[in-house]
Scaffold this motif. Structure first.
Motif, PDB file in Angstrom:
ATOM      1  N   UNK A   1       0.853  -1.488  -0.160  1.00 25.77           N
ATOM      2  CA  UNK A   1       0.265   0.261  -0.186  1.00 25.77           C
ATOM      3  C   UNK A   1       0.559   1.127  -0.182  1.00 25.77           C
ATOM      4  N   UNK A   2       2.232   1.145   1.252  1.00 28.25           N
ATOM      5  CA  UNK A   2       2.718   2.266   1.342  1.00 28.25           C
ATOM      6  C   UNK A   2       3.947   2.671  -0.358  1.00 28.25           C
ATOM      7  N   UNK A   3       3.805   3.405  -1.243  1.00 29.71           N
ATOM      8  CA  UNK A   3       5.114   3.684  -1.924  1.00 29.71           C
ATOM      9  C   UNK A   3       6.647   3.410  -1.251  1.00 29.71           C
ATOM     10  N   UNK A   4       7.181   3.706   0.239  1.00 32.36           N
ATOM     11  CA  UNK A   4       8.260   3.280   0.005  1.00 32.36           C
ATOM     12  C   UNK A   4       8.423   2.049   0.470  1.00 32.36           C
ATOM     13  N   UNK A   5       7.302   1.610   0.606  1.00 32.82           N
ATOM     14  CA  UNK A   5       8.126  -0.227   1.190  1.00 32.82           C
ATOM     15  C   UNK A   5       7.684  -0.998  -0.859  1.00 32.82           C
TER      16      UNK A   5
ATOM     17  N   UNK B   1      -1.585  -0.837  -5.483  1.00 31.48           N
ATOM     18  CA  UNK B   1      -1.433   0.077  -4.155  1.00 31.48           C
ATOM     19  C   UNK B   1      -2.719  -0.400  -3.801  1.00 31.48           C
TER      20      UNK B   1
ATOM     21  N   UNK C   1       1.290   5.674  -9.565  1.00 34.96           N
ATOM     22  CA  UNK C   1       2.037   4.925  -8.356  1.00 34.96           C
ATOM     23  C   UNK C   1       3.176   3.612  -9.142  1.00 34.96           C
TER      24      UNK C   1
ATOM     25  N   UNK D   1      -2.143   4.760   4.950  1.00 36.76           N
ATOM     26  CA  UNK D   1      -1.607   2.778   4.397  1.00 36.76           C
ATOM     27  C   UNK D   1      -0.745   3.716   3.698  1.00 36.76           C
ATOM     28  N   UNK D   2      -0.727   4.587   3.262  1.00 32.26           N
ATOM     29  CA  UNK D   2       0.107   5.284   2.110  1.00 32.26           C
ATOM     30  C   UNK D   2       1.711   5.218   2.836  1.00 32.26           C
ATOM     31  N   UNK D   3       1.939   5.270   4.452  1.00 32.76           N
ATOM     32  CA  UNK D   3       3.216   5.172   4.781  1.00 32.76           C
ATOM     33  C   UNK D   3       3.285   4.393   5.305  1.00 32.76           C
TER      34      UNK D   3
ATOM     35  N   UNK E   1       0.186   8.830  -4.727  1.00 34.04           N
ATOM     36  CA  UNK E   1      -0.629   7.732  -4.984  1.00 34.04           C
ATOM     37  C   UNK E   1      -0.324   6.569  -4.354  1.00 34.04           C
ATOM     38  N   UNK E   2      -1.465   5.934  -4.785  1.00 31.15           N
ATOM     39  CA  UNK E   2      -3.102   5.948  -6.455  1.00 31.15           C
ATOM     40  C   UNK E   2      -3.516   7.378  -6.426  1.00 31.15           C
TER      41      UNK E   2
END
Lengths: 305, 305
Positions: free
Chosen positions: A84-88, A109, A123, B53-55, B276-277
């Motif tokens: 869900x998280x970009x950095x992950x 995500x 994303x 949940x994007x973190x 994103x998204x």
């Protein structure tokens, strides 16, 4: 972009064994990967049926390190990296690429629903830009029944156009053959994998890349053998046999049933364990499923447990 | 179980500002939290509208540390801690509890769909057991339109029974007033928060705990004032006014519109950024929304930007 052979054939979303404290059991996972490879089945570790999203980023990094360090060929691996998280997603995709994985299987995500194609595009594009490694090969993971969020044909085209070679294929787990066929027809030669083996014959006839299927965890030998001989006679009947076997396992929640089947054939009931929110099958149900599969003549040749 | 006052009133799922590289901007978040607290609005950081949940887990831990270290009262915080992976939820819930947060807002694991009540029960129970801290206060987060997975009344009862005091309440973002009312009636005195302010009057009349609403990010003053005076005359009209304001913002994707509104009233267009998204509103749309809100007489008193 470096020259890297696109992945083709049959891959298993490798189920993840857990110890009594629900920690991943790396040694047991290594053994299961070796069994899969012994049948020439590729390793889509950390997929849906791997409980991939029930593992932390650190657990996934540790497990892939354990596998590669144990001598398992990373070129045969297509680990799931979409979070869900970009950095992950960036962290996982970078690590898998650096370890030499043949590709990564990338969910969009999936927390927010009803998001735009533009948002999903960003994303994936952000991940590719941030990983910044020509060796990265992204296989999109389209599984709307679970993730709800997915990849439209127009979005796929935009990604292929903007990241040629990098966006190397897709797993279509929509459960909609018309969608799989449309992908194959619109993107000829691109890597379209069926989401399970029930449409493997149609996928290969249409020009697809193979399949990535949960059932490979127990029937790797049967599915891979069919993939290699789908042009031989009697294909329809053999496809029907594969489908019938899958349906026997799939009468229960798939992940629990896969682990139950391995537990039955290996005699190691610890294999049943799943992380919540999933629930394992009880021993009586394992015995019932096992008896049914044996009556059908099903075996798991070479399984060490 | 220690004596810890249950959280009540109005809380905001605090929107998360990002810098040009899409990293969380802690200083800006601190200022926004101070603005919310200046209107006596609690801080449900890392909620849906926070892009929680994007973190990553690390980003959330760092941000809560920055907030607490800056002197923001953790007793007013109800951070979102529910992730797909058990170890992530445990790690976050433990950290938030150790930092003194008044409670945590816990999504069920939301990747797998159609999971059983037993599986969700185990998810929450495992977290509580593994955190192992009497100070933990779990507010369940029921938001089926987004998470798809949620909490049935029977499951809630089982959790309250097995973890009295610890399982302290729920945010009902089902969008179904009948469900919110059923929760309040079945669990009298328990902490049932409405998912937004459009049913705040009905929630308070029925005996609920308050609301946790996205719109608090821009209308904290209006919503908190109504919460404190809902028994005063003219309540129906004032409720209608709150609802009308929310609907003006909600004509766009909520998170982008909230950030756009803050951008407009603070003059800081960087506030528009989303990960994103999600996709930010363009400046023309920000201006249009801002003009509409101003024409309605809406202000954000004390906003520093």
């Amino acid at each position: 972009m470096t020259d890297q052979t696109p992945m083709r054939g049959v891959l298993s979303p490798v189920v993840t064994p857990f110890d009594a404290d629900l920690r991943p059991d790396a040694d047991k996972l290594i053994r299961h990967c070796r069994w899969l490879l012994s049948h020439d089945c590729g390793l889509a570790i950390f997929g849906t049926n791997s409980e991939g999203n029930s593992l932390s980023v650190e657990e996934k990094i540790d497990l892939v390190d354990r596998l590669v360090d144990a001598g398992i060929d990373p070129a045969r691996m297509m680990p799931g990296t979409g979070c869900c998280a970009l950095p992950d997603t960036v962290k996982l995709s970078r690590h898998m690429t650096e370890r030499g994985c043949g590709g990564v299987l990338m969910l969009p995500p999936f927390y927010y629903k009803g998001v735009s194609d533009e948002g999903i595009y960003r994303s994936i594009a952000e991940v590719i830009d941030r990983v910044g490694d020509d060796r990265l090969r992204v296989y999109l993971y389209h599984i709307p029944p679970v993730a709800q969020v997915g990849f439209s044909l127009d979005l796929i085209e935009r990604l292929i156009t903007d990241f040629p070679g990098i966006v190397a294929g897709i797993k279509d787990s929509s459960g909609d053959w018309d969608n799989t066929r449309a992908m194959i027809e619109r993107f000829p030669g691109w890597g379209v994998f069926a989401g399970n083996e029930t449409v493997l014959l149609k996928t290969m006839q249409a020009g697809g890349a193979g399949c990535i299927s949960a059932t490979c965890n127990v029937n790797a030998h049967g599915i891979v053998e069919f993939y290699k001989t789908w042009q031989a006679p009697n294909a329809e009947q053999r496809q029907a046999d594969l489908t019938a076997l899958r349906n026997k396992v799939g009468q229960y929640v798939m992940i629990s049933a896969l682990k139950a089947t391995i537990a039955h054939y290996s005699g190691d009931m610890d294999w049943r364990r799943v992380r919540p929110p999933l629930v394992e099958l009880d021993e009586a149900t394992v015995a019932k499923l096992g008896a049914e599969l044996e009556a059908y003549g099903f075996t798991m040749p070479g399984l060490a447990g």
